[in-house]
Motif scaffolding. Structure first.
Motif, PDB file in Angstrom:
ATOM      1  N   GLU A  62       1.253  -0.881   0.377  1.00 53.28           N
ATOM      2  CA  GLU A  62       0.066   0.381  -0.264  1.00 53.28           C
ATOM      3  C   GLU A  62       0.613   1.132  -0.199  1.00 53.28           C
ATOM      4  OE1 GLU A  62      -3.204   2.126  -1.126  1.00 53.28           O
ATOM      5  OE2 GLU A  62      -3.413  -0.316  -0.382  1.00 53.28           O
TER       6      GLU A  62
ATOM      7  N   LYS B 210       1.784   2.239  -3.718  1.00 53.54           N
ATOM      8  CA  LYS B 210       1.106   2.185  -4.073  1.00 53.54           C
ATOM      9  C   LYS B 210       0.567   4.112  -3.964  1.00 53.54           C
ATOM     10  CE  LYS B 210      -1.497  -2.365  -4.780  1.00 53.54           C
ATOM     11  NZ  LYS B 210      -2.391  -2.379  -4.408  1.00 53.54           N
TER      12      LYS B 210
ATOM     13  N   SER C 222       1.618   6.661  -6.520  1.00 54.97           N
ATOM     14  CA  SER C 222       0.543   7.669  -7.415  1.00 54.97           C
ATOM     15  C   SER C 222       1.416   8.889  -7.618  1.00 54.97           C
ATOM     16  CB  SER C 222      -0.394   6.852  -6.729  1.00 54.97           C
ATOM     17  OG  SER C 222      -1.383   8.484  -7.115  1.00 54.97           O
TER      18      SER C 222
END
Length: 84
Positions: free
Chosen positions: A10, A13, A17
C-alpha cells in the motif's frame, strides 16, 4: 507490481501515485524539485528495508552492477554449436 513485503504494498502504491503525478505534472514541465514525494519515499524505503531483514536479504546483495561483470549469469552455449 507488489512490494517485497506485503505490508509495504500500500505504501508503494501511494508513493508510485505521488511520483507519477509529480513526473507528469511537474517534471515534464521543467520543475525538477522532487521533494514533494520524499516523505512517502522515506516511509516506503524503511518498510522495504525492514521486509528485507525479515526475509534475510542483505542490502549488499542487491546493490552494485551485475550486468557486464563476472557476476552476471549467462546462458550456457548450446551443445554442438561453434563460435567464430
Amino acid at each position: 507490481m507488489n512490494s517485497i513485503g506485503d505490508n509495504c504494498t500500500e505504501l508503494k502504491k501511494k508513493y508510485d501515485s505521488c511520483f507519477n503525478q509529480w513526473f507528469s505534472e511537474r517534471f515534464l514541465k521543467g520543475d525538477t524539485d522532487d521533494s514533494v514525494c520524499a516523505p512517502l519515499f522515506k516511509i516506503y524505503q524503511q518498510c522495504v528495508k525492514d521486509a528485507m531483514k525479515v526475509q534475510h536479504i542483505e542490502f549488499k546483495e542487491i546493490e552494485g552492477d551485475v550486468l557486464g561483470s563476472d557476476k552476471e549469469q549467462k546462458v550456457p552455449p548450446k551443445s554442438g554449436s561453434s563460435s567464430s
